[in-house]
Design a protein around this motif. Structure first.
Motif, PDB file in Angstrom:
ATOM      1  N   SER A  43      44.164  33.717  57.309  1.00 48.79           N
ATOM      2  CA  SER A  43      45.139  32.181  57.225  1.00 48.79           C
ATOM      3  C   SER A  43      45.542  31.765  55.704  1.00 48.79           C
ATOM      4  O   SER A  43      46.168  31.399  55.297  1.00 48.79           O
ATOM      5  CB  SER A  43      44.103  31.158  57.755  1.00 48.79           C
ATOM      6  OG  SER A  43      44.037  31.239  59.270  1.00 48.79           O
ATOM      7  N   ALA A  65      47.924  34.258  54.505  1.00 49.98           N
ATOM      8  CA  ALA A  65      49.275  33.693  54.817  1.00 49.98           C
ATOM      9  C   ALA A  65      49.745  32.593  54.044  1.00 49.98           C
ATOM     10  O   ALA A  65      50.926  32.748  53.819  1.00 49.98           O
ATOM     11  CB  ALA A  65      49.236  33.658  56.300  1.00 49.98           C
ATOM     12  N   HIS A  66      49.057  31.861  53.765  1.00 47.12           N
ATOM     13  CA  HIS A  66      49.398  30.463  53.311  1.00 47.12           C
ATOM     14  C   HIS A  66      49.799  30.469  51.801  1.00 47.12           C
ATOM     15  O   HIS A  66      50.730  30.310  51.083  1.00 47.12           O
ATOM     16  CB  HIS A  66      48.068  29.383  52.973  1.00 47.12           C
ATOM     17  CG  HIS A  66      48.308  28.213  52.458  1.00 47.12           C
ATOM     18  ND1 HIS A  66      49.041  27.226  53.166  1.00 47.12           N
ATOM     19  CD2 HIS A  66      48.120  27.587  51.249  1.00 47.12           C
ATOM     20  CE1 HIS A  66      49.200  26.037  52.226  1.00 47.12           C
ATOM     21  NE2 HIS A  66      48.443  26.356  51.173  1.00 47.12           N
ATOM     22  N   ASN A 124      53.155  32.982  51.338  1.00 49.50           N
ATOM     23  CA  ASN A 124      54.434  32.292  52.142  1.00 49.50           C
ATOM     24  C   ASN A 124      55.493  32.006  50.899  1.00 49.50           C
ATOM     25  O   ASN A 124      56.548  32.389  50.999  1.00 49.50           O
ATOM     26  CB  ASN A 124      54.065  31.159  52.642  1.00 49.50           C
ATOM     27  CG  ASN A 124      55.364  30.738  53.482  1.00 49.50           C
ATOM     28  OD1 ASN A 124      56.122  31.274  54.223  1.00 49.50           O
ATOM     29  ND2 ASN A 124      55.585  29.454  53.027  1.00 49.50           N
ATOM     30  N   GLN A 125      54.875  31.316  49.963  1.00 52.72           N
ATOM     31  CA  GLN A 125      55.956  30.701  48.823  1.00 52.72           C
ATOM     32  C   GLN A 125      56.596  32.104  47.949  1.00 52.72           C
ATOM     33  O   GLN A 125      57.846  32.005  47.954  1.00 52.72           O
ATOM     34  CB  GLN A 125      55.350  29.657  47.849  1.00 52.72           C
ATOM     35  CG  GLN A 125      56.344  28.993  46.913  1.00 52.72           C
ATOM     36  CD  GLN A 125      56.335  29.862  45.724  1.00 52.72           C
ATOM     37  OE1 GLN A 125      55.987  30.420  45.076  1.00 52.72           O
ATOM     38  NE2 GLN A 125      57.452  29.209  44.939  1.00 52.72           N
ATOM     39  N   SER A 140      58.695  33.976  50.212  1.00 54.48           N
ATOM     40  CA  SER A 140      60.278  33.067  50.523  1.00 54.48           C
ATOM     41  C   SER A 140      61.101  33.198  49.558  1.00 54.48           C
ATOM     42  O   SER A 140      62.556  33.282  49.569  1.00 54.48           O
ATOM     43  CB  SER A 140      59.710  31.902  51.015  1.00 54.48           C
ATOM     44  OG  SER A 140      59.072  31.908  52.206  1.00 54.48           O
TER      45      SER A 140
END
Length: 223
Positions: A3, A6-7, A10-11, A14
């Motif tokens: 987790s 992934a957190h 993500n930025q 993206s």
């Protein structure tokens, strides 16, 4: 750990996708300048490098290797975190205002860890102002030396603030005030700051909004 990875990834992932998609659209339309494409790809490369650093940091944590603490300028860390947050700030019309006193002592921290804390707090502040008028979307990053050992950093937004019950629970793992949040960002941030013998807390702003504050150790003279 999954987790957390992934957190944190993500930025940058993206951002890479957005930069590449923008370049593709411009090339397909034939409406582009070489300099613009080069600048966008450089930014994408910078984000890819950041993603690699995050993965290496996670790997080091799994291997139980010691984080690398070193003296570094707070202004340098703020500049890096701000650069990573600029995409979201520009998209939402948010102005990031940095107010750091001159001649601040260097802090002794793990560069990537504290950069992640700053980036997380800045992104949270930007998101907290999504529903306020554009002229109020100003995020402030400030700092001061509290004593001979610690430096205090503040990230303040001008959003609607937090409910009293949220102030008490916001650092709890998997508790979130966001519809799509995972509730681990602030818990990770607090763990990182406590690892550095500091403290992370939140309080309401008199002018409206919320301010997150954390402390980190400064470089001692004999270092």
């Amino acid at each position: 750990m999954a987790s957390s990875l992934a957190h944190e990834l993500n930025q940058p992932l993206s951002a890479i996708a957005n930069y590449c998609a923008g370049c593709i659209k411009r090339m397909q339309a034939g409406n582009y300048r070489f300099e613009d494409l080069l600048a966008a790809m450089q930014k994408a490369a910078d984000q890819a490098e950041r993603a690699g650093k995050i993965i290496r940091r996670m790997r080091d944590m799994v291997k139980k290797s010691d984080p690398k603490r070193e003296p570094i300028s707070l202004a340098e860390l703020v500049d890096e975190a701000r650069a990573f947050a600029d995409i979201e700030a520009q998209r939402t019309g948010t102005q990031i205002v940095v107010e750091l006193p001159e001649n601040l002592p260097r802090i002794v921290v793990d560069r990537i860890m504290i950069e992640q804390v700053l980036l997380n707090l800045v992104k949270n502040g930007i998101e907290a102002m999504n529903s306020v008028p554009f002229d109020r979307r100003r995020l402030f990053i400030q700092a001061r030396q509290t004593d001979e050992r610690m430096l205090e950093v503040a990230v303040a937004d001008q959003g609607h603030g937090l409910a009293e019950e949220d102030v008490e629970r916001i650092f709890a793992p998997f508790y979130t005030t966001k519809p799509e949040g995972m509730g681990i960002g602030l818990a990770i941030c607090r763990s990182i700051i406590e690892f550095h013998q500091g403290r992370l807390w939140v309080e309401p702003r008199r002018e409206g909004g919320t301010v997150f504050r954390f402390t980190v150790p400064i470089e001692e003279e004999d270092e």
